[in-house]
Design a protein around this motif. Sequence first.
Motif, PDB file in Angstrom:
ATOM      1  N   LYS A 277      26.916  18.604  41.280  1.00  0.00           N
ATOM      2  CA  LYS A 277      27.334  19.996  41.183  1.00  0.00           C
ATOM      3  C   LYS A 277      28.104  20.226  39.885  1.00  0.00           C
ATOM      4  N   THR A 278      28.058  21.450  39.396  1.00  0.00           N
ATOM      5  CA  THR A 278      28.884  21.860  38.271  1.00  0.00           C
ATOM      6  C   THR A 278      29.966  22.794  38.796  1.00  0.00           C
ATOM      7  N   ILE A 279      31.214  22.484  38.482  1.00  0.00           N
ATOM      8  CA  ILE A 279      32.346  23.272  38.953  1.00  0.00           C
ATOM      9  C   ILE A 279      32.966  23.970  37.749  1.00  0.00           C
ATOM     10  N   ASN A 280      33.040  25.299  37.799  1.00  0.00           N
ATOM     11  CA  ASN A 280      33.650  26.089  36.728  1.00  0.00           C
ATOM     12  C   ASN A 280      34.926  26.723  37.248  1.00  0.00           C
ATOM     13  N   GLN A 281      35.994  26.613  36.466  1.00  0.00           N
ATOM     14  CA  GLN A 281      37.271  27.181  36.878  1.00  0.00           C
ATOM     15  C   GLN A 281      38.017  27.674  35.643  1.00  0.00           C
ATOM     16  N   THR A 282      38.661  28.822  35.763  1.00  0.00           N
ATOM     17  CA  THR A 282      39.512  29.337  34.700  1.00  0.00           C
ATOM     18  C   THR A 282      40.945  29.361  35.214  1.00  0.00           C
ATOM     19  N   ILE A 283      41.833  28.790  34.421  1.00  0.00           N
ATOM     20  CA  ILE A 283      43.245  28.701  34.801  1.00  0.00           C
ATOM     21  C   ILE A 283      44.055  29.470  33.767  1.00  0.00           C
ATOM     22  N   TYR A 284      44.934  30.346  34.241  1.00  0.00           N
ATOM     23  CA  TYR A 284      45.795  31.124  33.352  1.00  0.00           C
ATOM     24  C   TYR A 284      47.250  30.740  33.588  1.00  0.00           C
ATOM     25  N   SER A 285      47.999  30.720  32.517  1.00  0.00           N
ATOM     26  CA  SER A 285      49.426  30.461  32.604  1.00  0.00           C
ATOM     27  C   SER A 285      50.142  31.312  31.558  1.00  0.00           C
ATOM     28  N   GLN A 286      51.293  31.822  31.931  1.00  0.00           N
ATOM     29  CA  GLN A 286      52.068  32.650  31.012  1.00  0.00           C
ATOM     30  C   GLN A 286      53.439  32.015  30.827  1.00  0.00           C
ATOM     31  N   VAL A 287      53.835  31.857  29.556  1.00  0.00           N
ATOM     32  CA  VAL A 287      55.098  31.210  29.215  1.00  0.00           C
ATOM     33  C   VAL A 287      55.936  32.181  28.395  1.00  0.00           C
ATOM     34  N   LEU A 288      57.189  32.327  28.759  1.00  0.00           N
ATOM     35  CA  LEU A 288      58.105  33.171  28.000  1.00  0.00           C
ATOM     36  C   LEU A 288      58.572  32.403  26.771  1.00  0.00           C
ATOM     37  N   LEU A 289      58.307  32.945  25.587  1.00  0.00           N
ATOM     38  CA  LEU A 289      58.721  32.299  24.344  1.00  0.00           C
ATOM     39  C   LEU A 289      60.052  32.826  23.830  1.00  0.00           C
ATOM     40  N   VAL A 290      60.214  34.149  23.845  1.00  0.00           N
ATOM     41  CA  VAL A 290      61.398  34.772  23.264  1.00  0.00           C
ATOM     42  C   VAL A 290      61.864  35.901  24.179  1.00  0.00           C
ATOM     43  N   GLU A 291      63.177  35.991  24.332  1.00  0.00           N
ATOM     44  CA  GLU A 291      63.760  37.123  25.046  1.00  0.00           C
ATOM     45  C   GLU A 291      65.058  37.487  24.337  1.00  0.00           C
ATOM     46  N   THR A 292      65.200  38.749  24.019  1.00  0.00           N
ATOM     47  CA  THR A 292      66.413  39.217  23.366  1.00  0.00           C
ATOM     48  C   THR A 292      66.740  40.613  23.859  1.00  0.00           C
TER      49      THR A 292
END
Length: 120
Positions: A90-105
């Motif tokens: 089988k071929t398994i396709n998956q998309t993973i998203y992640s969000q990282v805070l770089l700067v906050e002021t």
Amino acid sequence: MINRMTSDIANEIQNELNKLENQIIEIPIGALTGNRYLTALGPKVKIKIISIGDVTSNIETEFKSAGINQTIYRIYLTLGCNISILTSYKTINQTIYSQVLLVETVLVGEVPETYLQLEK
């Protein structure tokens, strides 16, 4: 500086994905049936997997009111990782998203002499 950091992070993730190529894993034969109740049953079968993936990165900004004269400014790095695992079954396709805070002021402006907020 943010572009360089974004590029370095995306390159490091891509290097880690490239290290995952040609691994051999063992899974119970019940997992090949597609029935979730049989997933952990049966002898283990060795499967060679080939991982193919790419990384996308995007910078996002946000302004948020934090009072009469203050605004919070944030810069996020959003990473998307498209992974395809190729097995002989089988071929398994998956998309993973992640969000990282770089700067906050906090941006501080002048305090207004008058402030009026009308409620409906």
